[in-house]
Every structure is written in structure tokens, then in C-alpha cells.
Design a protein around this motif. Structure first.
Motif, mmCIF file in Angstrom:
data_model
loop_
_atom_site.group_PDB
_atom_site.id
_atom_site.type_symbol
_atom_site.label_atom_id
_atom_site.label_comp_id
_atom_site.label_asym_id
_atom_site.label_seq_id
_atom_site.Cartn_x
_atom_site.Cartn_y
_atom_site.Cartn_z
ATOM 1 N N VAL A 89 6.032 1.128 -0.642
ATOM 2 C CA VAL A 89 5.286 1.930 -1.619
ATOM 3 C C VAL A 89 6.059 1.905 -2.926
ATOM 4 O O VAL A 89 7.177 2.425 -2.996
ATOM 5 C CB VAL A 89 5.106 3.384 -1.130
ATOM 6 C CG1 VAL A 89 4.338 4.197 -2.165
ATOM 7 C CG2 VAL A 89 4.396 3.421 0.204
ATOM 8 N N THR A 435 2.391 8.641 -0.709
ATOM 9 C CA THR A 435 2.989 8.590 -2.039
ATOM 10 C C THR A 435 2.476 9.760 -2.845
ATOM 11 O O THR A 435 1.555 10.451 -2.460
ATOM 12 C CB THR A 435 2.657 7.276 -2.756
ATOM 13 O OG1 THR A 435 3.417 7.208 -3.962
ATOM 14 C CG2 THR A 435 1.207 7.167 -3.127
ATOM 15 N N ASP A 553 -0.130 3.611 -2.478
ATOM 16 C CA ASP A 553 -0.079 3.342 -1.040
ATOM 17 C C ASP A 553 -1.451 2.987 -0.479
ATOM 18 O O ASP A 553 -1.702 3.142 0.718
ATOM 19 C CB ASP A 553 0.469 4.567 -0.297
ATOM 20 C CG ASP A 553 -0.418 5.785 -0.483
ATOM 21 O OD1 ASP A 553 -1.181 5.808 -1.464
ATOM 22 O OD2 ASP A 553 -0.362 6.707 0.349
#
Length: 670
Positions: A89, A435, A553
Motif C-alpha cells: 500500500v 489505508t 489499497d
């Protein structure tokens, strides 16, 4: 709940061995790369026989073997840093000050310092390989008659080559932060490792040569103005003299020496090529597809099965690979799909399908909530948005379409986590998004309280909580207890919070003089800083970066959409027990709600509607196009379901708004 040893089995048995394999191949490829550098660095057009003989004698000498051992150590250290700093990520800075904070982070400082030292080591090996005037740092000075003994003078050519290595090493570390060099993406097309390496090798060579050229240009400009400082420091430290009969290299005529420029450029290209090959091999090996067993006969291996891996608290890389395997099995493996559609014995419950579909729907619902929060923040310009009665009614109507949503999706707090810096960071036990949008902007002095309420952590809520709501619409967010529903004194003393009447009376009390004075001073400081151009340049949010952070993500959401849609489509003919059809209303409602949120996001004024041009360097910027890939995957997933079931979807229970939108897909008008 599994033990720590069970949850880290994949890192020990798979990831570490893949990293070791990539390092081993990097060391093996270092031998032909070094031989090529020796040939090019000692190139002589007019003396080809002497050129070849010198190269062969140098490659077989003991000093060359020692240099090769040093280079192998550098390559292994680069591979270790790849393993330690890589992430699936990307860390996207939403403002200039956030990017500056990443560059000045202590962890990044260690990374840059080690790469500077490694650059000096590689440059020293290059200087020894080239030989001639680059071989040593000191050389005997020209002796005068009055001199009593031999003196050593500084060899500036050797010093410049070492400084170029350190400068390129630091530039490589800095570029890695700015362009997310540690980001590991997953390719859509599955290829063998050899074919991937063969296809990417020309790009690696080109990127190394071009970046070495730019680094050399920047170094020469820096050395022209500040070259006297390292030269004087080295002479004072090592007790070396400066030969006055030789012109220093911090002049235009000396720096335009073509032979010097060629050797500096070829050395920088060799340094970056060896490091980039290590990075490329690590990406190829780590992202290789891993096939998880759908179900296991032995209880000791149950934590390695696909349903347990997807729903458990696992490292990020394991979560990504598990969802990738789910997307692949739903498309290309009929035998494994039958295991997903099977019932447990004894009991006859669809545990596998329930676990997989529940996790996929939870991921999609999390993304919907993040998009709605971002849209409300942008629409209200950071102010709290009061919802009207009409909007609440519309949201309630939309929420009624989520049949069985509470059964498929466990209410989770919207607590946000920092973007992970390593693939070994485990998923949060609160099952939060992978994220965080706006993470770099929460600390900004210009962020409003409304924005902090939208992005701050919320407490878990139950049916009896004041802020609990069973509405599952993207227009209404589940909020925790209001910040002003309890007094500060009672919270500090541990006493229970007062009732609604007491809270209302406390809220109507006027704040004290000290609180008002401090708030006024704070507002004055904000207004003063907001008028400064440099401050606003550093703290202003980058709209495009904020949008990219929202979808950082989204690869897992793409795989979740692909896996769900393919499994639902395959269930039309393969699901013997009809377990998928019972959750079909929930799946369709979740996808339609997410599409509505995605469409609203792309209608924002500062959001780009087309993918940008990706750079050709080694920095992987594929995360910039994840939002566009998600939008197309979402639409394709709904079309895949409607094309398979057709008119049978009219019997699915859903709201009138969703039924109307679904009819557009049935008529291919979306």
C-alpha cells in the motif's frame, strides 16, 4: 484466534525464501554485469587487442575477486532493505509538508545514510576497476629541492568518483520516497518469472542510464559551487596536500573533460543497474501467485486455508495474495469453486462461502464509507454538514434495500490506521480499512474540527449506543457518541456520563473567559499563517493526491469484486445447494451503493476523470490508476451478474432506486 507463530507462517515459509531467492539471483547476475562494466570502462577503440587482454587479466586477478565480494555484500544489503521497506500500500503524501516529513523521518534518514555508504563502496570498486588516475585517493606530490621528504597530495579524480557514488546513493534513496520505489504492485497479466524479467530488463537499463545522467548533472552543478568544502575536509582529515601545479576540478574546463564525464556516468549507471536489478527481482518473486487450500483435512493446517487467511489478522502481503488467489480461482478453477460452494460436514452449513463473501462485502462497504466521508468533507469545505429530513428519508429508503446486510457485515468502527511502511505490518484487529485517506493532513493547522471528526477514530457501537444506527446507506454514516455528550470532568474521574437533559444544559453553558481567549488567539494565528504564501504552499492539500490516497489499497477491492462476481456467475450452474442466491440481494446492493459513491467521487471538481501518463522510471506509479481500474471493474462485475441471471433478477428483493439502476444494466444502458 491463532497464535503469533501460526499467523506468521507465510512470512517465514514463503516470503523470506522468496526474498532469499531474489537475492541469490541478483548475486549471480552481478557477475555478467561486472564483466560488462569492466569492458565498457576500459574501452579503447584504437587498441582492441590490448583492451581485451587488460580486461581478461583484471577479471582474473585477486583484487578483482575482493572487489566482487564487496559488491556482493552491497547487493545483499540492498535486498535486505527491499525486504524491510517494501509495502503493498503506497504512502501518498497529500501535502508538501507531509512529503517533507517523510523525507526527514528518522527511518528514512537511516535508509539514506546506508545507501550513501553503499554508494561510496561501489564507487571505490569502480575506481579500482577503471584504474589509471582513479586508482587511489593520494599520489606523490612533485618534489621540490627544498623538501625534506616525500609528501602525498590529494587525487581529486578519485575523490570526485567517490562523491558521485555517495550522491547517487542518496538520490536513489530520495527518489524511493518521492516516487514510492518501495511500493510492490501486482500485475494483471500472470507471467513466468523469466518472461517478466526479460521484458523489464530493457526498462531497467534505460532507467539506470537516464537517472545516472541526471544525477551526474546535478552533482557537477553542486561540486562547481561547493567542491572546495569536501576537498578541504579530506585534506585536513587525512593530512594530504593539494598539488598547486594541477588545476582543481571545480572549474568549467576541468568538469568538461569528456573522459571524466564518461567514467563518472558509466560508474553511476553500473551502480543503479545492480540495485535496480535487485529491486526488480524482489518484486517479481514476492508477487508470484500463491495457491491457498480452500479447506484442509487436518486441524493443524486450518490457519493456512483461504477462508482463514482472508478473514484473519495477517500481514498485508498475505492478505493481498489471498485475495488474488480468490480472484483467480473464481475464474479459472472449477474444482476449487465447488469447494467454495460445498457444505460443511457435519451440520451442512456454507462456512467457506459465508467467510469469503462476508470479508469481500466488508471491504467494499469500508471503501463506500471512506468515499462518502471524503465527499461530505469536500462538499461542506470542512464544515459539519447538517442533514435535512428529506435526505434522511432518502437514505432510509436506500437503506431498506440492503436485505440481510447486517447478517453479512459485522459493524466495525471507522478507526483509521496509518499507511503501512512494511508488508509485515499486520492487519488491525478492529478490521479497519487497509489505508487512510487524509492521514498526512490531519496534523495540518488548517484542518477543521469537522474534518478531524470525520477521519478520527470512533468507538465501537452497539444497539444501545446513542449514535448507533442500523441504516446501511452511503448517505448516512454511523457515528459514535457525540463529543459533547459527556462532560470532561466526569470522564476524567471515571464517573458515568450524564443523561441527555444534563448534557443539553451543559452544552448551553457559556465557555469560560480563558477558553474563549485561547480560542481567539488560535484563530488569529491561523489567519496570520493563512496569509503567508510559503505556509499555504506547504500545508495546502493536493486534490489529486488526496484522491489517490483514497484508492491506495483498491487492488484488494478489485480482487474482491472479481472474486464475488465470478463466483456468483458460476453459481448459476454450479451451486447445487443455492447458498449463493440467498446472499445475492446483499451483494447487488453493496455493489450498486459502491458504484453510486464512486460516480459521485469522479464528479468532484478537482478529481481527474482520465488516467494520467505514467513515467517510465523504476518508480511504480500504477497506484495512480487504481481508481480508474476499480471503476471499470465494478461496472464489469455488475454486468457479469446481470448477463448471467438476466430476468431472474426481477425476483430479487431490493429498493426501487436500486431496481431502477439495475434495470439500466439489464438493458446495457449504464
Amino acid at each position: 484466534m491463532f497464535s503469533a507463530d501460526q499467523s506468521c507462517w507465510f512470512v517465514r515459509k514463503v516470503i523470506c525464501w522468496r526474498a532469499v531467492a531474489s537475492m541469490a539471483w541478483s548475486v549471480l547476475l552481478l557477475l555478467p554485469t561486472t564483466a560488462l562494466f569492466v569492458v565498457l570502462s576500459r574501452f579503447s577503440l584504437f587498441h582492441p587487442i590490448l583492451w581485451i587482454s587488460e580486461c581478461l587479466s583484471l577479471l582474473t586477478s585477486t583484487s578483482a575477486i575482493f572487489s566482487f565480494i564487496l559488491l556482493c555484500g552491497v547487493v545483499l544489503l540492498v535486498g535486505f532493505f527491499n525486504l524491510e521497506y517494501c509495502t503493498v500500500v503506497p504512502s501518498i503524501a497529500c501535502s508538501k509538508i507531509a512529503l517533507l516529513g517523510q523525507v526527514l523521518h528518522p527511518r528514512q534518514f537511516v535508509h539514506s545514510l546506508v545507501h550513501c555508504i553503499m554508494g561510496v563502496v561501489v564507487a571505490w570498486c569502480c575506481a579500482f576497476t577503471i584504474g589509471g588516475r582513479y586508482r587511489s585517493l593520494g599520489h606523490p606530490c612533485t618534489q621540490d629541492e627544498s623538501s625534506s621528504g616525500p609528501e602525498m597530495c590529494l587525487n581529486e579524480y578519485h575523490l570526485v568518483l567517490l562523491l558521485v557514488g555517495a550522491f547517487i546513493g542518496y538520490s536513489h534513496s530520495l527518489v524511493g520516497v518521492v516516487y514510492n520505489m518501495n511500493y510492490v504492485s501486482f500485475h494483471t497479466m500472470q507471467q513466468y518469472k523469466y518472461l517478466r524479467f526479460k521484458g523489464a530488463l530493457p526498462l531497467v537499463v534505460k532507467a539506470s542510464a537516464v537517472q545516472a545522467l541526471y544525477c551526474l548533472r546535478n552533482f557537477l552543478l553542486l561540486y562547481f559551487f561547493m567542491g572546495y568544502a569536501p576537498r578541504a575536509w579530506i585534506c585536513r582529515t587525512l593530512d594530504l596536500n593539494i598539488n598547486s601545479s594541477i588545476h582543481s576540478l571545480d572549474s568549467v574546463s576541468s568538469l568538461l573533460d569528456l573522459s571524466l564525464l564518461y567514467h563518472l556516468w558509466i560508474s553511476g549507471t553500473f551502480l543503479l543497474l545492480t540495485w535496480y536489478i535487485t529491486v526488480l527481482l524482489f518484486r517479481i518473486f514476492v508477487t508470484e501467485v500463491y495457491s491457498f487450500p480452500v479447506q484442509s483435512t487436518f486441524t493443524e493446517e486450518s490457519h493456512q486455508c483461504l477462508p482463514k487467511v482472508i478473514t484473519g489478522m495477517q500481514p498485508m502481503i498475505l492478505k493481498f495474495l489471498a485475495l488474488q488467489d480468490l480472484a483467480l480461482l473464481s475464474q479459472h478453477s472449477p474444482s476449487r469453486r465447488l469447494e467454495v460452494f460445498s457444505l460443511s460436514q457435519p451440520g451442512g452449513h456454507p462456512h467457506i462461502w459465508t467467510a469469503l463473501s462476508k470479508e469481500c462485502l466488508s471491504l467494499l462497504s469500508d471503501l463506500t464509507e471512506r468515499l462518502v466521508a471524503h465527499h461530505d468533507t469536500v462538499a461542506t469545505n470542512g464544515r459539519a454538514k447538517s442533514q435535512s429530513t428529506g435526505s434522511n428519508k432518502r437514505s432510509t429508503t436506500s437503506s431498506e434495500s440492503s436485505v440481510g446486510m447486517d447478517d453479512m457485515k459485522t459493524p466495525r468502527p471507522s478507526a483509521l490506521i496509518r499507511t503501512p511502511g512494511s508488508v509485515f505490518l499486520r492487519s488491525s484487529g478492529l478490521r479497519t480499512p487497509l489505508t487512510t485517506p487524509f492521514t498526512p493532513d490531519q496534523d495540518s493547522p488548517f484542518s477543521s474540527p469537522a474534518l478531524r471528526r470525520l477521519t478520527g477514530p470512533l468507538e465501537p457501537q452497539g444497539p444501545l449506543s446513542p449514535g448507533f444506527s442500523s441504516i446501511q446507506s452511503p448517505h448516512v454514516m454511523r457515528r459514535g457518541p457525540k463529543l459533547w455528550s459527556a462532560s470532561t470532568d466526569s470522564q476524567l474521574n471515571g464517573s458515568p456520563s450524564p443523561g441527555p437533559a444534563t448534557s443539553l444544559s451543559q452544552a448551553q453553558l457559556k465557555p469560560s473567559f480563558l477558553v474563549t481567549f485561547l480560542q481567539n488567539r488560535k484563530d488569529q494565528v491561523k489567519q496570520f499563517l493563512a496569509k503567508r504564501v510559503l505556509i499555504m504552499y506547504l500545508f495546502n492539500k493536493l486534490p489529486e493526491a488526496s484522491s489517490q490516497a483514497l484508492f491506495a489499497d483498491s487492488q484488494v477491492h478489485i480482487w474482491a469484486l472479481q472474486g464475488l462476481s465470478h463466483l456468483v456467475a458460476a453459481s448459476f450452474s454450479e451451486d447445487q445447494y443455492g447458498i449463493v442466491q440467498t446472499t445475492l440481494p446483499t451483494i447487488l446492493s453493496t455493489m450498486l451503493v459502491l458504484q453510486e459513491a464512486v460516480d459521485r467521487h469522479f464528479k468532484l471538481p478537482h478529481t481527474s476523470s482520465k488516467p494520467g501518463h505514467c513515467s517510465c522510471g523504476m518508480g511504480d506509479d500504477s497506484y495512480k490508476t487504481l481508481r480508474f481500474a476499480l471503476r471499470s471493474t465494478l461496472k464489469t462485475a455488475v454486468y457479469r451478474i446481470t448477463a448471467t441471471f438476466g430476468g431472474h433478477l426481477h425476483a430479487v428483493q431490493m429498493s426501487a432506486e436500486h431496481r431502477k439502476r439495475l434495470q439500466h444494466f439489464l438493458e446495457y444502458k449504464e
